[in-house]
Design an enzyme around this catalytic site. Structure first.
Site, short mmCIF file in Angstrom:
data_model
loop_
_atom_site.label_atom_id
_atom_site.label_comp_id
_atom_site.label_asym_id
_atom_site.label_seq_id
_atom_site.Cartn_x
_atom_site.Cartn_y
_atom_site.Cartn_z
N GLU A 1 25.62 36.43 -16.84
CA GLU A 1 26.10 36.57 -15.46
C GLU A 1 25.83 35.33 -14.61
O GLU A 1 24.75 35.19 -14.02
CB GLU A 1 25.44 37.80 -14.80
N LYS B 1 29.96 38.08 -17.28
CA LYS B 1 30.03 38.80 -15.99
C LYS B 1 30.10 37.76 -14.87
O LYS B 1 29.08 37.35 -14.31
CB LYS B 1 28.78 39.69 -15.85
N ARG C 1 18.65 48.51 0.65
CA ARG C 1 19.82 49.41 0.76
C ARG C 1 19.38 50.77 1.29
O ARG C 1 20.07 51.36 2.13
CB ARG C 1 20.52 49.53 -0.58
N SER D 1 30.82 42.55 -8.25
CA SER D 1 31.60 42.70 -7.01
C SER D 1 31.12 41.74 -5.92
O SER D 1 31.91 41.40 -5.02
CB SER D 1 31.61 44.15 -6.52
N GLY D 2 29.87 41.35 -5.94
CA GLY D 2 29.40 40.23 -5.12
C GLY D 2 29.61 40.29 -3.62
O GLY D 2 29.82 39.25 -3.00
N GLY D 3 29.61 41.48 -3.04
CA GLY D 3 29.76 41.57 -1.59
C GLY D 3 31.18 41.85 -1.13
O GLY D 3 31.43 41.95 0.07
P1 13P Z 1 27.34 43.68 -7.33
O1 13P Z 1 28.57 44.26 -7.96
O2 13P Z 1 26.82 44.50 -6.20
O3 13P Z 1 27.51 42.22 -7.00
O4 13P Z 1 26.18 43.76 -8.39
C1 13P Z 1 26.43 43.39 -9.69
C2 13P Z 1 25.19 42.93 -10.33
O5 13P Z 1 24.80 43.44 -11.35
C3 13P Z 1 24.43 41.83 -9.70
O6 13P Z 1 23.51 41.32 -10.64
#
Ligand code: 13P
Length: 347
Positions: free
Chosen positions: A175, A217, A33, A259-261
């Site tokens: 998660e 999550k 990033r 949020s996953g992208g």
């Molecule tokens: P994102 O919301 O960017 O997907 O990241 C959440 C996260 O903790 C991934 O493990």
């Protein structure tokens, strides 16, 4: 198992109208990033960037927990205060990512490692101030994936992690992420999500996890990022709620999405739509534990330059405030007013 301790933590983490900031990027991930902005990923740059996030004035109104990387847990702000203590002072709980990343499970899929020595590491993390943890399992979607092997193996690892956490006084964030990458349809994502969450809760049950002291999550149910047409906000909200209703026991107090992208705006709009649609059949809090969707505008604005810190904090404050509004289904109506307030807060 100190149930009282866990209950105290979950009471704070599952607070209505607030969410969790995921700031636990591995050095490889944050390196990528930073590289996209030509910012070098040094220890000091990572520390400065995280300090920017954690010292954003007023953020505690919207954020009740921050997931930290192990490196950040031992770092300090410029005045010498340890980050976990700094967060604590603001009423924000410090958490810790405890998985050790992904390794191949078979030729196409991955499993998360990090169970060995976890209990011992948790003792150290507790002494540094952490009280909740995160473990991310990753699943690829295609016509044939995730395989039943990947589903069961990852579900078992998640459940074993959750047990070790609760046994050591940590609230586990469980998660299971179904990746958005690919051209799968929303229906295929729903099917794969349902199978995965079903297996995760079966394993959590077998491992005697206290559901009232954990957070789920998940990813949202959404068509792949190469699928045309993309899913509408309404489709995502309806399909996600349906899958959760089929799989998540009502004892789970809070579901905090990743949020996953998705873009920051999409992630907020989807959360908002779900909270507007939610009925008594979906009794859990629906909140966020976003990484990119909370940080992206702030990171770009900062761009590694000290003179951009205030503007970057303003961008972070805005996304946190809008997502907190989305937790109550109030995103649309409050959006403009929130933007103005965010500006004023930093004059
Ligand atoms: P994102 O919301 O960017 O997907 O990241 C959440 C996260 O903790 C991934 O493990």
């Amino acid at each position: 198992m100190a149930v009282h301790e866990l209950e105290g933590i979950i009471l704070q983490l599952a607070a209505s109208g607030k969410g969790i900031l995921a700031a636990d990027e591995s050095q490889t991930t944050i390196g990528k990033r930073f590289a996209s902005l030509h910012v070098e990923s040094t220890v000091e740059n990572r520390r400065s960037y995280r300090e920017l996030l954690f010292t954003t004035p007023g953020i505690e109104a919207f954020i009740n927990g921050v997931i930290l990387h192990e490196e950040t847990l031992g770092q300090r702000n410029r005045e010498g205060v340890l980050f976990p203590d700094l967060l604590d002072e603001q009423g924000i709980l410090p958490g810790i990512k405890v998985d050790k990343g992904l390794i191949p499970l078979n030729t196409k899929e991955k499993i998360t490692q990090g169970l060995d020595g976890l209990a011992e590491r948790l003792v150290i993390y507790k002494n540094l101030g952490a009280c909740f943890a995160k473990w991310r399992a990753v699943f690829t979607i295609s016509n044939t994936l995730p395989s039943s092997l990947a589903i069961v193996a990852n579900a078992q690892a998640l459940a074993r992690y959750a047990y070790i956490c609760q046994d050591n006084g940590f609230v586990p964030i469980v998660e299971p992420e179904l990746l958005i990458d690919g051209n799968h349809s929303l229906a295929r994502c729903a099917e794969a999500s349902e199978a995965t969450l079903h297996a995760v809760f079966e394993e959590l049950h077998k491992h005697q996890i206290l559901l009232k002291c954990m957070i789920l999550k998940p990813s949202m149910v959404i068509a792949g990022n190469q699928h045309m047409p993309p899913s509408s906000i309404n489709e995502v909200a309806h399909a996600t709620l349906k899958v959760l209703q089929h799989t998540v026991p009502t004892d789970v107090p809070s579901i905090n999405f990743l949020s996953g992208g998705q873009t920051p705006e999409q992630a907020t709009a989807h959360l908002n739509a779900m909270n507007k649609l939610k009925t008594a059949k979906q009794p859990w809090l629906l909140s966020f534990s976003y990484g990119r969707a909370l940080q992206e505008p702030a990171l770009k604005t900062w761009n590694g330059k000290a003179h951009n810190v205030k503007a970057a904090q303003r961008a972070f404050y805005k996304r946190a405030k809008l997502n907190a509004a989305a937790c109550k289904g109030l995103y649309q109506t409050t959006m403009e007013a929130e933007d103005k307030e965010a500006e004023l807060a930093f004059v």
